[in-house]
Design a protein around this motif. Structure first.
Motif, short mmCIF file in Angstrom:
data_model
loop_
_atom_site.label_atom_id
_atom_site.label_comp_id
_atom_site.label_asym_id
_atom_site.label_seq_id
_atom_site.Cartn_x
_atom_site.Cartn_y
_atom_site.Cartn_z
N GLN A 1 -4.17 -15.91 7.82
CA GLN A 1 -3.39 -14.70 7.51
C GLN A 1 -4.17 -13.81 6.57
OE1 GLN A 1 1.11 -14.66 6.67
NE2 GLN A 1 0.23 -14.76 4.64
N ARG A 2 -4.11 -12.52 6.83
CA ARG A 2 -4.79 -11.56 5.97
C ARG A 2 -3.77 -10.58 5.39
NH1 ARG A 2 -10.06 -12.01 6.25
NH2 ARG A 2 -11.04 -13.05 8.02
N SER A 3 -4.07 -10.08 4.21
CA SER A 3 -3.16 -9.13 3.57
C SER A 3 -3.00 -7.88 4.42
CB SER A 3 -3.66 -8.77 2.17
OG SER A 3 -4.98 -8.26 2.23
N SER A 4 -4.01 -7.53 5.22
CA SER A 4 -3.92 -6.34 6.06
C SER A 4 -2.92 -6.52 7.20
CB SER A 4 -5.31 -5.99 6.64
OG SER A 4 -5.84 -7.09 7.37
N ASP A 5 -2.54 -7.78 7.50
CA ASP A 5 -1.53 -8.01 8.52
C ASP A 5 -0.16 -7.50 8.08
OD1 ASP A 5 -3.46 -9.31 10.00
OD2 ASP A 5 -2.85 -11.32 9.37
N TYR A 6 0.07 -7.53 6.77
CA TYR A 6 1.36 -7.13 6.21
C TYR A 6 1.11 -6.20 5.02
CZ TYR A 6 2.85 -11.19 8.91
OH TYR A 6 3.07 -12.09 9.92
N PRO A 7 0.70 -4.97 5.29
CA PRO A 7 0.29 -4.07 4.20
C PRO A 7 1.41 -3.72 3.22
CG PRO A 7 0.48 -2.88 6.29
CD PRO A 7 0.58 -4.34 6.62
N ASP A 8 2.68 -3.89 3.64
CA ASP A 8 3.79 -3.51 2.77
C ASP A 8 4.32 -4.69 1.95
OD1 ASP A 8 3.73 -0.89 3.74
OD2 ASP A 8 5.01 -1.40 5.44
N ILE A 9 3.72 -5.88 2.11
CA ILE A 9 4.18 -7.07 1.38
C ILE A 9 3.20 -7.35 0.25
CG2 ILE A 9 4.64 -9.54 1.57
CD1 ILE A 9 5.47 -9.10 4.42
N PRO A 10 3.71 -7.63 -0.96
CA PRO A 10 2.81 -7.88 -2.10
C PRO A 10 1.80 -8.98 -1.80
CG PRO A 10 5.09 -7.70 -2.83
CD PRO A 10 5.14 -7.73 -1.33
N LYS A 11 0.55 -8.74 -2.18
CA LYS A 11 -0.50 -9.74 -1.95
C LYS A 11 -0.21 -11.04 -2.69
CE LYS A 11 -4.28 -6.53 -0.99
NZ LYS A 11 -5.63 -6.07 -1.39
N GLU A 12 0.50 -10.93 -3.82
CA GLU A 12 0.84 -12.13 -4.58
C GLU A 12 1.70 -13.08 -3.74
OE1 GLU A 12 0.02 -8.78 -7.37
OE2 GLU A 12 1.34 -9.04 -5.64
N PHE A 13 2.58 -12.49 -2.94
CA PHE A 13 3.43 -13.30 -2.06
C PHE A 13 2.60 -13.89 -0.93
CE2 PHE A 13 6.17 -13.96 1.57
CZ PHE A 13 7.28 -14.59 1.02
N LEU A 14 1.73 -13.08 -0.33
CA LEU A 14 0.93 -13.54 0.80
C LEU A 14 -0.07 -14.61 0.40
CD1 LEU A 14 0.24 -10.11 2.55
CD2 LEU A 14 1.89 -11.86 3.22
N CYS A 15 -0.45 -14.63 -0.86
CA CYS A 15 -1.36 -15.66 -1.34
C CYS A 15 -0.68 -17.02 -1.36
CB CYS A 15 -1.86 -15.30 -2.73
SG CYS A 15 -3.20 -16.37 -3.32
N ARG A 16 0.62 -17.04 -1.52
CA ARG A 16 1.36 -18.30 -1.64
C ARG A 16 2.03 -18.72 -0.35
NH1 ARG A 16 5.08 -18.32 -6.94
NH2 ARG A 16 5.74 -20.20 -5.84
N TYR A 17 2.33 -17.76 0.54
CA TYR A 17 3.11 -18.07 1.74
C TYR A 17 2.46 -17.52 3.00
CZ TYR A 17 6.88 -19.15 -1.55
OH TYR A 17 7.62 -19.67 -2.58
N ASP A 18 2.59 -18.26 4.09
CA ASP A 18 2.28 -17.77 5.43
C ASP A 18 3.59 -17.34 6.07
OD1 ASP A 18 -0.43 -17.77 6.13
OD2 ASP A 18 -0.47 -19.94 6.33
N ILE A 19 3.60 -16.16 6.68
CA ILE A 19 4.80 -15.63 7.31
C ILE A 19 4.80 -15.99 8.79
CG2 ILE A 19 6.09 -13.54 7.88
CD1 ILE A 19 5.02 -12.31 5.31
N GLY A 20 5.91 -16.55 9.26
CA GLY A 20 6.01 -16.98 10.65
C GLY A 20 6.90 -16.08 11.49
N LYS A 21 7.51 -16.68 12.50
CA LYS A 21 8.26 -15.91 13.48
C LYS A 21 9.57 -15.38 12.92
CE LYS A 21 10.69 -19.88 15.55
NZ LYS A 21 10.87 -20.68 16.79
N THR A 22 10.11 -14.39 13.59
CA THR A 22 11.37 -13.77 13.19
C THR A 22 12.54 -14.67 13.55
OG1 THR A 22 10.44 -11.56 13.49
CG2 THR A 22 12.84 -11.75 13.47
#
Length: 228
Positions: free
Chosen positions: A156-177
């Motif tokens: 997962q890259r931060s550019s995949d979710y530009p509107d989500i804080p990088k601090e969150f993306l560093c700790r979690y992988d986002i999955g399906k809806t």
């Protein structure tokens, strides 16, 4: 699959990147090209770093599956093969002269079924000695379609979710809806360190300015989550 827990974001919200000692999203992933997150309590998270992994009852497997794991019985353990399946990645022929440290998405990720009783990807049986392309959020089942064991998450890259804080993306992988509503959508997410499953609601903040009801509804949910 066990019920998801909502995330306590009190230790994330309002924290700026300058206050964090840990690296941000892209830097966190330096040595990992993907992960398998458990969808059954008998299984554990697998960080994918090497180019090839084997899974099965054989002690020589990269990931040996025992009859009892994490205090749970593995479903249909006796039906698992010594080497049940393999996951590997490889570059397209045109890219094999490229540096292996480059973007892991230039690789194809595959599951090779070596089992007698079946390996399933998203409910479809692969077949012994056959290969299947693994895509992000692919779910893997062993011996029976219902025995969902892991979900594959690509890097997962931060550019995949530009509107989500990088601090969150560093700790979690986002999955399906999991669901959608007026305020946004709810997704499953996985804690990278532990593999624990949670649910996170992604809210479009711009909608708050247009509809006061949406704002009140979202704040009600936040208060319910934060109430012991």
């Amino acid at each position: 699959m066990a019920d998801c827990q909502t995330i306590d974001v009190s230790d994330i919200a309002g924290v700026g990147s300058s206050q964090l000692s840990e690296p941000l999203a892209d830097e966190c992933e330096a040595n990992t090209w993907g992960r398998l997150y458990p969808l059954h309590d008998a299984y554990s998270k697998v960080d994918l770093i090497e180019d090839e992994y084997t899974f099965g009852r054989d002690e020589e497997s990269t990931v040996c599956i025992h009859e009892q794991q994490n205090g749970c019985e593995v479903p249909n353990w006796q039906a698992l093969s010594k080497v049940h399946f393999m996951i590997f990645r490889e570059q397209p022929k045109s890219g094999k002269d490229q540096d292996s440290s480059e973007d892991s998405r230039k690789y194809g990720v595959f599951l090779y079924d070596k089992s007698s009783n079946g390996t399933f990807v998203n409910g479809a049986k692969i077949g012994k000695n056959k290969t299947c392309l693994l895509k992000d959020n692919s779910e893997i089942s062993l011996s029976l379609r219902k025995n969902v064991s892991w979900v594959y998450k690509e890097k997962q890259r931060s550019s995949d979710y530009p509107d989500i804080p990088k601090e969150f993306l560093c700790r979690y992988d986002i999955g399906k809806t999991l669901g959608k509503g007026a305020c946004g959508e709810v997704r499953i997410c996985f804690e990278k360190e532990t593999g624990n499953r949670s649910a996170v609601k992604l809210i479009e903040m711009k909608k708050f300015d247009k509809d006061e009801k949406i704002y009140k509804s979202a704040m009600l949910e936040v208060n319910m989550i934060n109430t012991p």
